[in-house]
Design a protein around this motif. Structure first.
Motif, PDB file in Angstrom:
ATOM      1  N   LEU A 107       0.829  -1.205   0.000  1.00 40.57           N
ATOM      2  CA  LEU A 107       0.000   0.000   0.000  1.00 40.57           C
ATOM      3  C   LEU A 107       0.866   1.260   0.000  1.00 40.57           C
ATOM      4  O   LEU A 107       0.544   2.248  -0.673  1.00 40.57           O
ATOM      5  CB  LEU A 107      -0.925   0.005   1.218  1.00 40.57           C
ATOM      6  CG  LEU A 107      -2.042  -1.042   1.240  1.00 40.57           C
ATOM      7  CD1 LEU A 107      -2.875  -0.902   2.513  1.00 40.57           C
ATOM      8  CD2 LEU A 107      -2.940  -0.913   0.015  1.00 40.57           C
ATOM      9  N   THR A 108       1.968   1.218   0.741  1.00 38.70           N
ATOM     10  CA  THR A 108       2.861   2.374   0.785  1.00 38.70           C
ATOM     11  C   THR A 108       3.506   2.615  -0.574  1.00 38.70           C
ATOM     12  O   THR A 108       3.616   3.759  -1.029  1.00 38.70           O
ATOM     13  CB  THR A 108       3.953   2.175   1.852  1.00 38.70           C
ATOM     14  OG1 THR A 108       3.342   1.967   3.130  1.00 38.70           O
ATOM     15  CG2 THR A 108       4.861   3.389   1.934  1.00 38.70           C
ATOM     16  N   SER A 109       3.925   1.539  -1.237  1.00 34.92           N
ATOM     17  CA  SER A 109       4.537   1.690  -2.565  1.00 34.92           C
ATOM     18  C   SER A 109       3.553   2.296  -3.554  1.00 34.92           C
ATOM     19  O   SER A 109       3.942   3.045  -4.456  1.00 34.92           O
ATOM     20  CB  SER A 109       5.043   0.338  -3.079  1.00 34.92           C
ATOM     21  OG  SER A 109       3.968  -0.507  -3.474  1.00 34.92           O
ATOM     22  N   PHE A 162      17.429   4.762   4.892  1.00 37.19           N
ATOM     23  CA  PHE A 162      17.531   5.500   3.629  1.00 37.19           C
ATOM     24  C   PHE A 162      16.161   5.978   3.157  1.00 37.19           C
ATOM     25  O   PHE A 162      16.005   7.121   2.716  1.00 37.19           O
ATOM     26  CB  PHE A 162      18.170   4.619   2.557  1.00 37.19           C
ATOM     27  CG  PHE A 162      18.210   5.267   1.198  1.00 37.19           C
ATOM     28  CD1 PHE A 162      19.235   6.124   0.854  1.00 37.19           C
ATOM     29  CD2 PHE A 162      17.205   5.031   0.268  1.00 37.19           C
ATOM     30  CE1 PHE A 162      19.265   6.742  -0.391  1.00 37.19           C
ATOM     31  CE2 PHE A 162      17.219   5.639  -0.975  1.00 37.19           C
ATOM     32  CZ  PHE A 162      18.256   6.501  -1.305  1.00 37.19           C
ATOM     33  N   LEU A 163      15.158   5.106   3.240  1.00 35.57           N
ATOM     34  CA  LEU A 163      13.824   5.462   2.766  1.00 35.57           C
ATOM     35  C   LEU A 163      13.223   6.612   3.574  1.00 35.57           C
ATOM     36  O   LEU A 163      12.490   7.443   3.034  1.00 35.57           O
ATOM     37  CB  LEU A 163      12.897   4.246   2.840  1.00 35.57           C
ATOM     38  CG  LEU A 163      13.193   3.116   1.853  1.00 35.57           C
ATOM     39  CD1 LEU A 163      12.319   1.901   2.159  1.00 35.57           C
ATOM     40  CD2 LEU A 163      12.971   3.574   0.421  1.00 35.57           C
ATOM     41  N   GLN A 164      13.545   6.662   4.858  1.00 32.09           N
ATOM     42  CA  GLN A 164      13.006   7.725   5.706  1.00 32.09           C
ATOM     43  C   GLN A 164      13.709   9.062   5.488  1.00 32.09           C
ATOM     44  O   GLN A 164      13.084  10.119   5.605  1.00 32.09           O
ATOM     45  CB  GLN A 164      13.138   7.325   7.178  1.00 32.09           C
ATOM     46  CG  GLN A 164      12.274   6.151   7.587  1.00 32.09           C
ATOM     47  CD  GLN A 164      12.553   5.745   9.021  1.00 32.09           C
ATOM     48  OE1 GLN A 164      12.130   6.417   9.963  1.00 32.09           O
ATOM     49  NE2 GLN A 164      13.276   4.648   9.199  1.00 32.09           N
ATOM     50  N   HIS A 165      15.007   9.002   5.159  1.00 34.65           N
ATOM     51  CA  HIS A 165      15.787  10.239   5.033  1.00 34.65           C
ATOM     52  C   HIS A 165      16.680  10.191   3.784  1.00 34.65           C
ATOM     53  O   HIS A 165      17.903  10.287   3.892  1.00 34.65           O
ATOM     54  CB  HIS A 165      16.655  10.438   6.277  1.00 34.65           C
ATOM     55  CG  HIS A 165      15.920  10.270   7.565  1.00 34.65           C
ATOM     56  ND1 HIS A 165      14.999  11.181   8.022  1.00 34.65           N
ATOM     57  CD2 HIS A 165      15.962   9.272   8.495  1.00 34.65           C
ATOM     58  CE1 HIS A 165      14.506  10.776   9.184  1.00 34.65           C
ATOM     59  NE2 HIS A 165      15.064   9.624   9.491  1.00 34.65           N
ATOM     60  N   THR A 182       7.237   7.092   6.977  1.00 39.34           N
ATOM     61  CA  THR A 182       7.395   6.859   8.413  1.00 39.34           C
ATOM     62  C   THR A 182       8.211   5.597   8.666  1.00 39.34           C
ATOM     63  O   THR A 182       8.470   4.809   7.754  1.00 39.34           O
ATOM     64  CB  THR A 182       6.024   6.704   9.089  1.00 39.34           C
ATOM     65  OG1 THR A 182       5.403   5.498   8.610  1.00 39.34           O
ATOM     66  CG2 THR A 182       5.121   7.897   8.786  1.00 39.34           C
ATOM     67  N   LYS A 183       8.590   5.393   9.923  1.00 43.35           N
ATOM     68  CA  LYS A 183       9.344   4.200  10.299  1.00 43.35           C
ATOM     69  C   LYS A 183       8.549   2.941   9.970  1.00 43.35           C
ATOM     70  O   LYS A 183       9.083   1.980   9.404  1.00 43.35           O
ATOM     71  CB  LYS A 183       9.662   4.241  11.795  1.00 43.35           C
ATOM     72  CG  LYS A 183      10.303   2.971  12.354  1.00 43.35           C
ATOM     73  CD  LYS A 183      11.692   2.726  11.804  1.00 43.35           C
ATOM     74  CE  LYS A 183      12.349   1.545  12.498  1.00 43.35           C
ATOM     75  NZ  LYS A 183      13.698   1.245  11.963  1.00 43.35           N
ATOM     76  N   GLU A 184       7.255   2.935  10.331  1.00 40.74           N
ATOM     77  CA  GLU A 184       6.417   1.761  10.071  1.00 40.74           C
ATOM     78  C   GLU A 184       6.275   1.511   8.574  1.00 40.74           C
ATOM     79  O   GLU A 184       6.344   0.363   8.108  1.00 40.74           O
ATOM     80  CB  GLU A 184       5.036   1.948  10.707  1.00 40.74           C
ATOM     81  CG  GLU A 184       5.024   1.931  12.228  1.00 40.74           C
ATOM     82  CD  GLU A 184       5.631   3.196  12.841  1.00 40.74           C
ATOM     83  OE1 GLU A 184       5.671   4.243  12.147  1.00 40.74           O
ATOM     84  OE2 GLU A 184       6.080   3.120  14.000  1.00 40.74           O
TER      85      GLU A 184
END
Length: 223
Positions: A107-109, A162-165, A182-184
């Motif tokens: 869902l995030t992707s 990496f994905l978060q920042h 987000t982290k989750e």
């Protein structure tokens, strides 16, 4: 008047019967291919993993196992390999939690429109690296630059960071934008990427840098 027999190739009934036969055979073949495809893409189970049963799409709990990529001489290309148990984000995930984590990643992707820039399983764009086997990229492994840059000591933690920042780790001429992941969400995405790397894609993508030797020569699909 000539009694010459008309050629079968000019016979309208012949072509009607031929069309009916071809349509019938094609329909049967299509139905067979449909059921075969469904059986091929059905996700496996934890029992399959425990019993060493190879499934083209392994169970969600494959995130609890070490995944590799090795040449299959018979098939003529590399295939995913599933090894021993391996903690994922410091723990072993049960089947329900693993499925939920993968679902969050999927869902995030979609919500972050990853395929606007990346390719996943042959779908998407080619502006940024293909993510189909991103989990296996040597750049994220022990000794690779990404763990050193992010200060993390595991593949999943390095990718998550990496994905978060992404703006803190400029590793590609086309930098990834900060999508406020987000982290989750990042954990879900990493699980999604690891599971995707375990799928037997018949050697796709063909130009993936698969070995440490290639990595040492400069081959990498990392961002």
């Amino acid at each position: 008047m000539s009694n010459k027999k008309a050629s079968v190739w000019t016979s309208i009934p012949f072509w009607r019967r031929s069309a009916a036969w071809v349509t019938g055979v094609a329909s049967v073949l299509l139905i067979w291919l449909t059921f075969d495809s469904i059986s091929q893409i059905n996700m496996g189970t934890e029992s399959d993993l425990k019993n060493g049963i190879d499934k083209r799409v392994p169970a969600a709990t494959v995130i609890n196992y070490k995944i590799g990529y090795a040449m299959d001489a018979k098939r003529g290309h590399e295939v995913p390999t599933i090894g021993e148990k391996q903690l994922f984000f410091g723990k072993e995930w049960n089947e329900e939690d693993a499925k939920n984590l993968l679902h969050l990643g999927k869902l995030t992707s979609q919500s972050k429109n990853c395929m606007n820039c990346h390719t996943l399983l042959g779908n998407g764009a080619y502006y940024a690296p293909d993510l189909t086997k991103a989990w296996l990229d040597p750049a994220w492994k022990d000794g690779g630059p990404m763990q050193g840059m992010t200060g993390k000591n595991s593949v999943e933690e390095a990718i998550s960071e990496f994905l978060q920042h992404p703006s803190q780790y400029p590793t590609h001429a086309r930098m990834m934008p900060d999508l406020k992941i987000t982290k989750e969400e990042s954990m879900g995405l990493v699980a999604f990427l690891k599971h995707m790397s375990s799928i037997d894609t018949n050697g796709f993508p063909r130009n993936f840098s698969k070995t440490d030797e290639q990595f040492k020569r400069g081959g990498s699909n990392a961002h």
